[in-house]
Write a protein that holds these residues in place. Structure first.
Motif, mmCIF file in Angstrom:
data_model
loop_
_atom_site.group_PDB
_atom_site.id
_atom_site.type_symbol
_atom_site.label_atom_id
_atom_site.label_comp_id
_atom_site.label_asym_id
_atom_site.label_seq_id
_atom_site.Cartn_x
_atom_site.Cartn_y
_atom_site.Cartn_z
ATOM 1 N N GLY A 140 38.948 55.903 42.690
ATOM 2 C CA GLY A 140 38.076 54.878 42.952
ATOM 3 C C GLY A 140 36.641 55.087 43.745
ATOM 4 O O GLY A 140 36.536 56.678 44.451
ATOM 5 N N ILE A 141 36.647 53.904 44.273
ATOM 6 C CA ILE A 141 35.292 54.084 45.586
ATOM 7 C C ILE A 141 36.054 53.438 46.142
ATOM 8 O O ILE A 141 36.521 51.986 45.876
ATOM 9 N N ILE A 142 35.695 53.508 47.832
ATOM 10 C CA ILE A 142 35.520 51.931 48.643
ATOM 11 C C ILE A 142 34.014 52.067 49.107
ATOM 12 O O ILE A 142 33.474 52.642 50.158
ATOM 13 N N ILE A 143 34.167 50.450 49.364
ATOM 14 C CA ILE A 143 33.005 49.566 49.606
ATOM 15 C C ILE A 143 33.009 49.412 51.419
ATOM 16 O O ILE A 143 33.884 49.110 51.088
ATOM 17 N N THR A 144 32.459 49.625 52.274
ATOM 18 C CA THR A 144 32.287 49.121 53.790
ATOM 19 C C THR A 144 30.602 48.541 53.701
ATOM 20 O O THR A 144 30.149 49.511 54.069
ATOM 21 N N ASN A 145 31.271 47.470 54.195
ATOM 22 C CA ASN A 145 29.571 46.352 54.120
ATOM 23 C C ASN A 145 30.203 45.909 56.002
ATOM 24 O O ASN A 145 31.311 44.708 55.908
ATOM 25 N N GLY A 146 29.966 46.423 56.551
ATOM 26 C CA GLY A 146 29.955 45.304 58.507
ATOM 27 C C GLY A 146 31.513 46.034 58.232
ATOM 28 O O GLY A 146 32.575 46.959 58.028
ATOM 29 N N SER A 147 32.243 44.634 58.508
ATOM 30 C CA SER A 147 33.525 43.877 58.407
ATOM 31 C C SER A 147 34.493 44.361 57.800
ATOM 32 O O SER A 147 35.714 44.561 57.923
ATOM 33 N N THR A 148 34.009 44.152 56.063
ATOM 34 C CA THR A 148 34.578 44.680 54.750
ATOM 35 C C THR A 148 34.278 45.021 54.286
ATOM 36 O O THR A 148 33.599 46.246 54.084
ATOM 37 N N SER A 149 35.613 45.167 53.493
ATOM 38 C CA SER A 149 35.986 46.775 53.093
ATOM 39 C C SER A 149 37.293 45.773 51.580
ATOM 40 O O SER A 149 37.610 45.514 51.857
ATOM 41 N N ALA A 150 36.246 47.122 50.882
ATOM 42 C CA ALA A 150 37.108 47.237 49.341
ATOM 43 C C ALA A 150 36.920 48.360 48.511
ATOM 44 O O ALA A 150 36.413 49.515 48.839
ATOM 45 N N THR A 151 38.397 48.497 48.202
ATOM 46 C CA THR A 151 39.068 50.016 47.321
ATOM 47 C C THR A 151 38.667 49.794 45.577
ATOM 48 O O THR A 151 39.348 48.353 45.414
ATOM 49 N N ILE A 152 37.735 50.005 45.157
ATOM 50 C CA ILE A 152 37.892 49.878 43.699
ATOM 51 C C ILE A 152 38.478 51.186 43.259
ATOM 52 O O ILE A 152 37.319 52.018 43.654
ATOM 53 N N THR A 153 39.429 51.037 42.368
ATOM 54 C CA THR A 153 40.226 51.806 41.434
ATOM 55 C C THR A 153 39.936 51.352 39.749
ATOM 56 O O THR A 153 39.680 50.308 39.354
ATOM 57 N N LEU A 154 39.667 53.395 39.302
ATOM 58 C CA LEU A 154 39.717 52.626 37.452
ATOM 59 C C LEU A 154 41.079 51.787 36.421
ATOM 60 O O LEU A 154 40.810 51.715 35.865
ATOM 61 N N ALA A 155 41.829 51.924 37.439
ATOM 62 C CA ALA A 155 42.832 51.862 37.575
ATOM 63 C C ALA A 155 43.220 50.348 37.191
ATOM 64 O O ALA A 155 43.867 49.321 36.733
ATOM 65 N N GLY A 156 42.371 49.128 37.792
ATOM 66 C CA GLY A 156 42.329 47.961 38.704
ATOM 67 C C GLY A 156 43.357 46.948 39.217
ATOM 68 O O GLY A 156 43.877 48.939 40.257
ATOM 69 N N PRO A 157 43.821 46.479 39.402
ATOM 70 C CA PRO A 157 43.647 45.503 38.209
ATOM 71 C C PRO A 157 42.233 44.748 38.070
ATOM 72 O O PRO A 157 41.373 44.428 39.653
ATOM 73 N N PRO A 158 41.483 44.002 36.583
ATOM 74 C CA PRO A 158 41.812 45.073 35.537
ATOM 75 C C PRO A 158 40.967 46.304 35.780
ATOM 76 O O PRO A 158 40.292 47.237 36.299
ATOM 77 N N ALA A 159 41.388 47.403 34.354
ATOM 78 C CA ALA A 159 40.925 48.509 34.493
ATOM 79 C C ALA A 159 39.676 48.692 34.155
ATOM 80 O O ALA A 159 39.306 47.546 32.885
ATOM 81 N N LEU A 160 38.979 49.672 34.446
ATOM 82 C CA LEU A 160 37.613 49.651 34.676
ATOM 83 C C LEU A 160 37.442 50.852 33.381
ATOM 84 O O LEU A 160 37.665 52.028 33.932
ATOM 85 N N SER A 161 36.674 50.229 32.434
ATOM 86 C CA SER A 161 35.993 51.759 31.858
ATOM 87 C C SER A 161 34.895 52.139 30.887
ATOM 88 O O SER A 161 34.855 52.762 30.595
ATOM 89 N N THR A 162 34.032 51.106 31.924
ATOM 90 C CA THR A 162 32.433 51.169 31.281
ATOM 91 C C THR A 162 31.462 51.704 32.398
ATOM 92 O O THR A 162 32.408 50.260 33.678
ATOM 93 N N VAL A 163 30.756 51.391 32.952
ATOM 94 C CA VAL A 163 29.988 51.275 34.010
ATOM 95 C C VAL A 163 29.210 50.029 34.301
ATOM 96 O O VAL A 163 29.680 49.183 35.675
#
Length: 192
Positions: A140-163
Motif C-alpha cells: 500500500g501507501i503511506i499518506i502524511t499531511n502535516g502531523s496526520t498520517s495513514a497507511t492504506i494497504t490493499l489487504a484492508g480492512p476492507p480489502a481493496l480491489s478497484t481504483v
C-alpha cells in the motif's frame, strides 16, 4: 504524475478506451477472412473488451478456424490460424478493426498484437491491472499531511480491489487528503 496505464481486462469498457487511432473505439461490423472464407462479424453490441474477444472467437470457430483473439497488456492479440492466413478488415466506411488495432493480415501461425488501446483509469479499474498489468505494491501507501498520517494497504480492512476502493480508502483516511481520478483518465490526483 505517473500514468497508471491499465492493462485491458475482460470488463474494460470500450467507452473507456482511447483506441489505436486515439479517436475512441467505434463499434460496428468487421470482416474476418480465413483462407478463402469471409465472415462478417457484428461488434456493434460489444461494450467491453471481453465482448470483443468472445464475439470474434465465436466467429472464428464458425469459420472453421483455430485462430483466437485474446487480451495482451494494454491491447488485443490475434493468434493466427495454424494452417492458413487470417485477415481482419473494416467494412466500407467502418473503423472498428482499426480502432481496436487488429486490422491486418496474420500469416499461418503468426500473431498480430495491437498497440496499447489507451485504457482510462476509472473507479471500476482493477488495481491488479494498473501499470500494464503489474498492479501496485500490495503493502500500500503511506499518506502524511502535516502531523496526520495513514497507511492504506490493499489487504484492508476492507480489502481493496478497484481504483474506486482505493479512492474511498484515501478519502476516508482522516488525513484531509482528497483523491480523485484526473480528467485525463491517466492518473490519480491527491489534493490537500
Amino acid at each position: 504524475t505517473a500514468n497508471l496505464a491499465p492493462a485491458l481486462t475482460a470488463t474494460t469498457r470500450l467507452s473507456d478506451l482511447a483506441g489505436a487511432r486515439l479517436q475512441d473505439v467505434a463499434t460496428g461490423p468487421v470482416n474476418v477472412t480465413v483462407g478463402g472464407t469471409t465472415v462478417s462479424v457484428d461488434l456493434s453490441q460489444a461494450s467491453t473488451a471481453g465482448d470483443v474477444t468472445s464475439i470474434l472467437n465465436a466467429a472464428l470457430a464458425t469459420a472453421g478456424s483455430d485462430a483466437t483473439v485474446g487480451l495482451s497488456g494494454g491491447g488485443l492479440v490475434v493468434n493466427g490460424d495454424s494452417t492458413q492466413s487470417l485477415t481482419i478488415a473494416d467494412t466500407s466506411g467502418g473503423t472498428t478493426a482499426a480502432d481496436l488495432g487488429i486490422a491486418g493480415t496474420v500469416a499461418a501461425g503468426g500473431p498480430l498484437t495491437s498497440v496499447s488501446l489507451g485504457a482510462k483509469v476509472t473507479a471500476t479499474t482493477p488495481l491488479a491491472s494498473l501499470n500494464n498489468g503489474a498492479g501496485i505494491d500490495p503493502s500500500g501507501i503511506i499518506i502524511t499531511n502535516g502531523s496526520t498520517s495513514a497507511t492504506i494497504t490493499l489487504a484492508g480492512p476492507p480489502a481493496l480491489s478497484t481504483v474506486g476502493d482505493l479512492l474511498n480508502a484515501i478519502n476516508g483516511s482522516g488525513t484531509h487528503i482528497t483523491a480523485s481520478i484526473d480528467p485525463s483518465g491517466e492518473t490519480i490526483n491527491l489534493n490537500n
